[in-house]
Design an enzyme around this catalytic site. Structure first.
Site, PDB file in Angstrom:
ATOM      1  N   ARG A 207      -7.324   3.346   7.514  1.00 16.88           N
ATOM      2  CA  ARG A 207      -6.721   4.655   7.789  1.00 16.88           C
ATOM      3  C   ARG A 207      -7.625   5.865   7.612  1.00 16.88           C
ATOM      4  O   ARG A 207      -7.248   6.961   7.991  1.00 16.88           O
ATOM      5  CB  ARG A 207      -5.462   4.830   6.935  1.00 16.88           C
ATOM      6  CG  ARG A 207      -4.301   4.009   7.458  1.00 16.88           C
ATOM      7  CD  ARG A 207      -3.197   3.914   6.434  1.00 16.88           C
ATOM      8  NE  ARG A 207      -3.696   3.203   5.273  1.00 16.88           N
ATOM      9  CZ  ARG A 207      -2.954   2.896   4.213  1.00 16.88           C
ATOM     10  NH1 ARG A 207      -1.691   3.256   4.179  1.00 16.88           N
ATOM     11  NH2 ARG A 207      -3.475   2.237   3.197  1.00 16.88           N
TER      12      ARG A 207
ATOM     13  N   TYR B 107       1.671 -11.209  -5.953  1.00 21.34           N
ATOM     14  CA  TYR B 107       2.539 -10.550  -4.963  1.00 21.34           C
ATOM     15  C   TYR B 107       3.807 -11.371  -4.707  1.00 21.34           C
ATOM     16  O   TYR B 107       4.901 -10.830  -4.538  1.00 21.34           O
ATOM     17  CB  TYR B 107       1.786 -10.324  -3.648  1.00 21.34           C
ATOM     18  CG  TYR B 107       0.727  -9.239  -3.763  1.00 21.34           C
ATOM     19  CD1 TYR B 107       1.074  -7.888  -3.641  1.00 21.34           C
ATOM     20  CD2 TYR B 107      -0.601  -9.543  -4.015  1.00 21.34           C
ATOM     21  CE1 TYR B 107       0.119  -6.887  -3.765  1.00 21.34           C
ATOM     22  CE2 TYR B 107      -1.569  -8.546  -4.142  1.00 21.34           C
ATOM     23  CZ  TYR B 107      -1.197  -7.225  -4.022  1.00 21.34           C
ATOM     24  OH  TYR B 107      -2.131  -6.229  -4.156  1.00 21.34           O
TER      25      TYR B 107
ATOM     26  N   ARG C  76      -3.115   1.626  15.435  1.00 18.23           N
ATOM     27  CA  ARG C  76      -1.957   1.130  14.686  1.00 18.23           C
ATOM     28  C   ARG C  76      -0.665   1.700  15.256  1.00 18.23           C
ATOM     29  O   ARG C  76       0.341   0.997  15.362  1.00 18.23           O
ATOM     30  CB  ARG C  76      -2.068   1.447  13.201  1.00 18.23           C
ATOM     31  CG  ARG C  76      -1.204   0.478  12.413  1.00 18.23           C
ATOM     32  CD  ARG C  76      -1.089   0.829  10.984  1.00 18.23           C
ATOM     33  NE  ARG C  76      -0.215   1.969  10.809  1.00 18.23           N
ATOM     34  CZ  ARG C  76       0.346   2.302   9.664  1.00 18.23           C
ATOM     35  NH1 ARG C  76       0.092   1.609   8.591  1.00 18.23           N
ATOM     36  NH2 ARG C  76       1.133   3.340   9.584  1.00 18.23           N
TER      37      ARG C  76
ATOM     38  N   ASP D 181      -4.803  -9.593   6.700  1.00 22.11           N
ATOM     39  CA  ASP D 181      -4.449  -9.255   5.324  1.00 22.11           C
ATOM     40  C   ASP D 181      -4.398 -10.529   4.497  1.00 22.11           C
ATOM     41  O   ASP D 181      -4.215 -11.620   5.036  1.00 22.11           O
ATOM     42  CB  ASP D 181      -3.096  -8.533   5.267  1.00 22.11           C
ATOM     43  CG  ASP D 181      -2.954  -7.785   3.948  1.00 22.11           C
ATOM     44  OD1 ASP D 181      -3.538  -6.697   3.822  1.00 22.11           O
ATOM     45  OD2 ASP D 181      -2.292  -8.304   3.021  1.00 22.11           O
TER      46      ASP D 181
ATOM     47  N   ARG E 205     -12.585  -2.901   3.248  1.00 22.50           N
ATOM     48  CA  ARG E 205     -11.583  -2.151   4.014  1.00 22.50           C
ATOM     49  C   ARG E 205     -12.222  -1.172   4.994  1.00 22.50           C
ATOM     50  O   ARG E 205     -11.739  -0.062   5.179  1.00 22.50           O
ATOM     51  CB  ARG E 205     -10.639  -1.382   3.071  1.00 22.50           C
ATOM     52  CG  ARG E 205      -9.797  -2.269   2.173  1.00 22.50           C
ATOM     53  CD  ARG E 205      -8.598  -2.817   2.936  1.00 22.50           C
ATOM     54  NE  ARG E 205      -7.665  -3.464   2.042  1.00 22.50           N
ATOM     55  CZ  ARG E 205      -6.518  -2.914   1.631  1.00 22.50           C
ATOM     56  NH1 ARG E 205      -6.179  -1.722   2.047  1.00 22.50           N
ATOM     57  NH2 ARG E 205      -5.743  -3.576   0.832  1.00 22.50           N
TER      58      ARG E 205
END
Ligand code: CP3
Length: 355
Positions: A31, A154, A40, A77, A27
């Site tokens: 952020r 998921y 973003r 992703d 990652r």
């Protein structure tokens, strides 16, 4: 296409000699970087960022402008495949990913098809091609996917989960339904990753974030078996070079031998295993990637350096180690601490690679 200037990461994955231990961060685009948040915001939401090849390329390159990382990872992703299968992926602020139409029964599984990687998932391949062009051969590009089991968690839970009750109910009450879903996911991952290689990915990683919540037997039957099928189905060479494959099961330390036996080139380690033990167990078969606790980046640069030194000493001399965090970087880490981490891996690892 420009020749690769820094192939340290690819060489380490193939257990070939290098001058130092290569490093990248799970990652690494995200952020914790103010420039990521700005891009973003420009894109709108996370999936719009993934669908915009120029902006996805921009955020892929942002961490490389700050730090001398040895690899770039495609900005995308793992949930792009279920989204392309028609489940309707969306992100609720602060809640993580959600699906509008989760998989609940055999009829839902029957409706699912294998997405066309240059069709519904064409935006991912466009991002790969754009990033490869803009990287100009500086470092290799990692393509990736989720494991079938992790994607299925998921899809069946409808989003993130802590207890995995819905998918475990399906696993024990209707195992054949889950196997059918996992098999469709494995076929989808094979065609998706092979398309990423055709588009320019030079190395592949499969994230099995949730394999570690299974019993040993179920890990083998419901997660590892499908990752092994994928490893078998992948294109392993491109531009005359081997395309190494890394399997990462979080909390998978007890199954290292079985993971290494799939035929993958490297195994990702989280921080709950000692890398010296891991090397003793599988170091003659595969390279190892890891294994610093991502929370260590909250510590002072001195403490980070100590931890890096300990992991390097644990792996010891010789090739076959890619330094990384044992899971994704936290979003409130100081970028300077990430910089100190990368710098100490490069500096402290050189003696371990000298003649
Ligand atoms: O820099 C990179 O590593 C490449 C990009 C990347 C992302 N997700 C971007 C992302 C990669 C490799 C992933 C993999 C991924 N996605 C995994 C496997 C690795 C792991 O962390 O275990 C998983 C389980 C997911 C699913 C996912 N996507 C979750 C649970 C979330 C929400 C949690 C979070 O961090 O917000 C996402 C969203 C996501 N994927 C973000 C990023 C940068 C945050 C989105 C934002 O900008 O708000």
């Amino acid at each position: 296409m420009k020749p690769l200037k820094n192939d340290t990461y690819l060489r380490a994955l193939l257990r070939q000699p290098t001058d130092y231990t290569p490093v990248w961060m799970m990652r690494q685009a995200g952020r914790y970087l103010p420039e990521y948040k700005a891009t973003r915001a420009q894109a709108g939401d996370f999936m719009s960022l993934c669908r915009n090849a120029e902006l996805a390329c921009e955020v892929t390159l942002q961490p490389l402008r700050r730090f001398p990382l040895d690899a770039a990872i495609l900005f995308s992703d793992i949930l792009t495949i279920p989204d392309a299968m028609g489940l309707g992926l969306y992100f609720e602020t602060g809640e993580g990913p959600r699906f509008e139409r989760p998989v609940t029964c055999a009829a839902d599984v029957a409706r699912i098809g294998v997405p066309d990687p240059e069709g519904e998932l064409g935006y991912v391949m466009n991002a790969v091609r754009t990033i490869r062009r803009e990287l100009q051969g500086e470092v290799p590009l990692i393509g990736f996917s989720g494991s079938p089991w992790t994607l299925a968690t998921y899809m069946v839970e409808g989003g993130s989960s802590k207890a995995f009750t819905k998918i475990k109910k399906m696993m024990y009450a209707e195992p054949q339904t889950l196997h059918l879903l996992l098999d469709k996911l494995a076929d989808s991952v094979i065609s998706y990753l092979n398309a990423q290689v055709a588009a320019g990915a030079q190395s592949l990683m499969i994230f099995d974030t949730w394999g570690g919540v299974l019993t040993p037997r179920d890990y083998n039957d419901f997660s590892l078996q499908y990752m092994a099928k994928i490893v078998d189905g992948l294109t392993r060479a491109s531009d005359g070079r081997r395309v190494p494959v890394t399997l990462f099961t979080k909390n998978g330390g007890q199954w290292l031998e079985a993971i290494a036996a799939t035929g993958c080139d490297a195994v990702g380690l989280d921080w709950t295993i000692n890398i010296a033990d891991a090397k003793r167990r599988v170091g003659d078969k595969v390279a190892l990637q890891g294994n610093m606790d991502p929370s260590m980046l909250y510590a002072s640069p001195e403490r980070i350096e100590q931890e890096v030194a300990g992991i390097l000493e644990g792996f010891g001399h010789g090739p076959g180690h890619v330094f990384n965090l044992g899971h994704g970087i936290h979003l409130d880490v100081e970028p300077e601490h990430a910089g100190a981490f990368i710098e100490s891996v490069h500096r402290l690892s050189r003696p371990y690679h000298a003649e």
